[in-house]
Design an enzyme around this catalytic site. Structure first.
Site, PDB file in Angstrom:
ATOM      1  N   ASP A  29       0.721  62.928 -18.465  1.00  0.00           N
ATOM      2  CA  ASP A  29       0.321  64.388 -18.939  1.00  0.00           C
ATOM      3  C   ASP A  29      -0.126  64.453 -20.189  1.00  0.00           C
ATOM      4  O   ASP A  29       0.311  65.171 -20.773  1.00  0.00           O
ATOM      5  CB  ASP A  29       1.669  65.052 -18.443  1.00  0.00           C
ATOM      6  CG  ASP A  29       1.142  66.419 -18.287  1.00  0.00           C
ATOM      7  OD1 ASP A  29      -0.208  66.640 -18.135  1.00  0.00           O
ATOM      8  OD2 ASP A  29       1.985  67.521 -18.166  1.00  0.00           O
ATOM      9  N   GLY A  46      10.817  72.732 -17.643  1.00  0.00           N
ATOM     10  CA  GLY A  46      11.561  73.803 -18.082  1.00  0.00           C
ATOM     11  C   GLY A  46      11.360  74.174 -19.582  1.00  0.00           C
ATOM     12  O   GLY A  46      10.585  73.664 -20.330  1.00  0.00           O
TER      13      GLY A  46
END
Ligand SMILES: *[C@@H]1O[C@H](CO)[C@@H](O)[C@H](O)[C@H]1NC(C)=O
Ligand SMILES: *[C@@H]1O[C@H](CO)[C@@H](O)[C@H](O)[C@H]1NC(C)=O
Ligand SMILES: *[C@@H]1O[C@H](CO)[C@@H](O)[C@H](O)[C@H]1NC(C)=O
Ligand SMILES: *[C@@H]1O[C@H](CO)[C@@H](O)[C@H](O)[C@H]1NC(C)=O
Ligand SMILES: *[C@@H]1O[C@H](CO)[C@@H](O)[C@H](O)[C@H]1NC(C)=O
Length: 795
Positions: free
Chosen positions: A631, A519
């Site tokens: 990631d 987000g």
């Protein structure tokens, strides 16, 4: 009998026509067949050869009649008939002429009826490809099966029936009945108990699926790797493991280990090096209970470790047992037997003379619940009071202290745990007289300069240490009070913000700094004295019901602290709102820095490479619970005001729903930062981060993106491929052609590229751990890396 055996085997080998009953291939073990321990007899194998039934040697102690995985070097045992009574050389197992399976010792005396079927007995036996050994009747009906008599392991397709249990082995390589068990109770509840060792009776529960009342429940381990409790009407009541693992690629088992944890393991079938049993894919829980050190806490028994010892969950989430200062293991080979004092206890006949011979050692975040014999709570009870109370009481072995409360405990100490979530400080009483050890302890104790000064001053002046220590204690205490209590997470300095506070701090979420996988991120300023600038991350794509997951992850992230990580300042967990508050990084992301218009300084880029490597090493090996980032890419590396690399977004991977994270990564394409095992259903380990780091390192060296569609030449589009080519052809200068600083430092360019190629090996087991990566970057000799893609063809 022995003479007959080779004939039987030749017969089966020649026949080589496995029958098929209900789709299951059979290889009959005929009546009269037998195997002799230590005779070289081949075990009875399943048609595929993947499972075998026979004798397996256990050290020098004897032989287990067992079933094991027969195609892996470990020959891992999944079932045994005589774990408490090993057979000796020359013992035999026989499927008798009257259809009973018996285990006889060398003299022919029956050790046990492994399967006494009575009546007419079995017509034949068979080792099945599922790992089940069955005895069947004339009509092919199953009369007996090893699946119904599990020891410590369940295999896919195996069902644990109501009332059945698994008992942990005693030690990793000692298979006798151990100290823990898992039982599917008649009331339908699946429960883990400690045993009243040496008996196998249940002592007390430490984990359960909950009150799934109803009789006739079964625990099913199905072929896709799911394990769940079903009611007699077929309704799924409780899931234990939900890790879908392709059965054709992996061996599976679920085992209650000697440490009391029930784990789901997988083992790749394909031929690749460095194979071992690993925890199943982590789409959900792959072991229970989550924290056995805290789960086992009961007035009877010693706890997860032995008496007088401390249980602590390691970075690998496995419990380890250790002895407190002044104590040592009774038996180095069996740590769970507990610890003994290395000193003579206080003499209760002369308590006053003895006080000076003892001292208190502090142990933070440590408690020994359920061993109390004295409890004190009053405004005069402070840490020093508690210390003195234990020192002057000859019964007291340890006291624990927590804000105004003091507990006295005496041995044997039980349920000892060290865990950051425990707020108690344990004050352990030990006999003086070990100066060296004591000095080492003092050095490591993290005291503020100021309190160290006061203490040394008091020693010099010979004045009352007691008063000075008290002073330090009170000043520390005051400091603590300044942080409002309700605002701080119980066990760490994380601030718990309300949504309104963060709305105000960010000016109504006005300035968006960026947008990540979770987000948007907003800039904000905290209201306090120092007007700290913050970055507020809104978690929009969080796993739906993950309230406790969020708290757990926040705790894990909050416990990290390293100069190459972005520090978490606080969080908000209010209604639907989940936000994380980090310190603000003024120089933005590495992505903007290295892929921008001007090429940044070569040495600064190398420093960044070191920083990222050290940060990852910390996450993998040095923080209290291992964190796999999953990631790593330039967008997730931020730069502080001194251009130090700071890893961000760590510890969040678990909060994303797995399907989501899988699709996100899949979109990025195969040649991104994503390790190939993501696409191959291999277990995800820290080596995925090593892979991503390798790509990032190449980008730092060459100052270009791994994937550049408009590269000058086609073979240069993918940097990782081009770099490997250049390395093979000895033309590394092509990679840094326009970079004068780098051209002058070709030795280092070469080393870094070699390290990067090691990191991007397709086979995860070939990739170095981050510790090795750091060493290699720092100058340890790097060997010539193989071609990264040589692994592709074998899987
Ligand atoms: C196994 O042996 C029994 C008894 O000899 C025989 O009846 C049965 O057909 C055999 N089954 C298979 C699958 O070989
Ligand atoms: C396993 O441990 C038990 C309990 O200490 C012991 O009695 C037994 O001899 C051990 N077995 C082996 C094979 O070492
Ligand atoms: C195993 O159970 C899961 C969850 O209930 C289900 O989705 C899956 O299809 C089952 N697999 C098999 C082979 O029955
Ligand atoms: C099946 O059994 C469970 C537990 O006994 C019960 O909660 C559930 O309602 C039953 N389902 C059906 C369809 O009967
Ligand atoms: C001092 O400590 C060491 C290490 O813990 C131990 O081996 C030694 O026996 C101790 N000495 C005394 C006198 O307690």
């Amino acid at each position: 009998m022995n003479l007959q055996l080779p004939y039987c085997f030749c017969f089966f080998l020649l026949l080589q026509l496995p029958f098929s009953t209900n789709g299951q291939a059979y290889k009959n073990v005929s009546l009269g067949s037998s195997l002799t321990a230590a005779s070289g007899d081949l075990p009875w194998t399943s048609p595929s050869g993947e499972f075998a039934f026979g004798f397996q040697q256990v050290g020098d102690a004897g032989y287990l009649l067992a079933i094991w995985f027969n195609k892996i070097p470990e020959r891992t045992i999944v079932w045994s008939a005589n774990r408490n009574n090993l057979a000796q050389r020359g013992s035999t197992v026989q499927l008798t002429a009257d259809g009973q399976l018996v285990l006889n010792d060398r003299s022919g005396t029956r050790i046990r009826n492994t399967a006494y079927l009575g009546g007419s007995g079995a017509a034949y036996g068979a080792m099945l490809d599922t790992g089940n050994f069955v005895l069947s009747g004339q009509a092919g009906d199953t009369l007996w099966q090893s699946f119904d008599q599990p020891t410590d392991t369940l295999l896919p397709t195996q069902i644990l029936k109501s009332g059945a249990q698994l008992i942990a082995p005693y030690l990793e390589k000692n298979y006798s009945d151990g100290r823990f068990k898992l039982i599917l109770q008649d009331d339908g509840n699946l429960v883990m108990y400690t045993t009243a060792y040496p008996l196998t009776t249940s002592n007390f529960p430490y984990w359960s699926t909950g009150s799934s009342l109803g009789s006739g429940n079964r625990l099913i381990f199905n072929q896709s790797g799911y394990m769940y409790v079903v009611a007699s009407n077929g309704t799924i009541l409780n899931r234990v493991f939900s890790n879908p693992v392709p059965l054709q690629d992996f061996y599976h088992r679920a085992t209650i280990d000697y440490d009391g944890v029930f784990r789901q393991y997988v083992y790749p079938k394909s031929a690749s090096s460095g194979k071992r049993w690993a925890l199943a894919l982590t789409t959900s829980t792959n072991f229970v209970p989550p924290d056995i050190c805290l789960a086992i806490s009961y007035p009877l028994g010693s706890g997860a470790c032995g008496f007088n010892s401390l249980c602590e969950l390691g970075d690998d989430q496995r419990p380890s047992c250790r002895c407190p200062t002044g104590y040592s293991f009774y038996d180095q080979d069996d740590e769970r037997k507990g610890c003994k004092k290395n000193f003579i206890s206080q003499d209760c006949g002369h308590p006053s003379q003895e006080i000076d011979n003892f001292e208190i050692r502090d142990m933070l975040n440590t408690n020994f619940p359920h061993t109390d014999y004295g409890y004190f709570k009053s405004s005069i009870v402070d840490e020093e009071w508690c210390r003195q109370a234990c020192l002057s009481d000859c019964y007291c072995d340890v006291a624990t202290f927590q804000v105004g409360q003091c507990w006295k405990k005496r041995g044997p100490l039980s349920n000892g745990v060290t865990d950051p979530r425990i707020l108690d400080k344990a004050l352990l009483k030990v006999r003086k007289g070990n100066r060296t050890e004591e000095l080492a302890q003092k050095k490591s104790a993290k005291k503020s300069d100021r309190s160290a000064l006061i203490i040394s001053g008091s020693v010099l002046l010979g004045s009352s240490i007691f008063l000075n220590v008290l002073y330090v204690f009170f000043t520390n205490r005051k400091k603590q009070k300044m942080i409002p209590q309700h605002h701080v997470m119980r066990d760490m300095n994380l601030q718990n913000f309300t949504y309104n506070e963060l709305e105000t701090a960010t000016g109504g979420f006005d300035e968006e700094l960026g947008r990540g996988a979770f987000g948007p991120v907003y800039k904000g300023v905290l209201g306090g004295e120092d007007k700290q600038i913050i970055a507020v991350k809104k978690l929009e794509k969080m796993a739906g019901e993950g309230e406790t997951e969020f708290k757990t992850e926040v705790k894990v992230i909050g416990r990290t602290s390293h100069k190459n990580l972005v520090q978490l300042v606080g969080f908000c967990n209010q209604g639907q709102h989940r936000l994380l508050v980090y310190e603000y990084m003024s120089n933005g992301s590495l992505s903007n820095y290295i892929f921008g218009d001007s090429r940044p300084n070569w040495h600064r880029r190398m420093e960044i490479a070191f920083g990222v490597a050290r940060g990852l090493l910390y996450l993998h090996e040095e923080c209290s619970s291992q964190i796999i980032h999953c990631d790593i890419k330039p967008q997730n590396i931020l730069l502080d005001e001194s251009f130090n690399a700071r890893i961000s977004d760590f510890g969040l991977a678990k909060l994303l729903k797995t399907e989501q994270s899988k699709t996100i990564t899949a979109i990025r394409g195969t040649k991104g930062y994503v390790a190939p095992e993501w696409f191959k259903n291999l277990p995800v380990t820290t080596k995925v981060d090593t892979y991503s780091f390798g790509i990032l390192l190449l980008e730092l060296v060459c100052c270009r993106k791994n994937f550049e569609i408009d590269a000058r030449e086609e073979h240069q589009i993918v940097l990782a491929d081009w770099a490997c080519d250049c390395f093979k052809e000895g033309k590394l200068n092509l990679l840094v052609e326009e970079d004068e600083e780098a051209m002058e430092d070709m030795k280092r360019v070469e080393r870094f590229v070699m390290v990067a190629i090691w990191c991007i090996q397709e086979d995860p087991s070939l990739r170095p751990a981050m510790k090795k990566v750091v060493q290699m970057l720092e100058g340890v000799q790097v060997s010539v890396p193989p071609d990264p893609s040589s692994f592709f063809s074998t899987i």
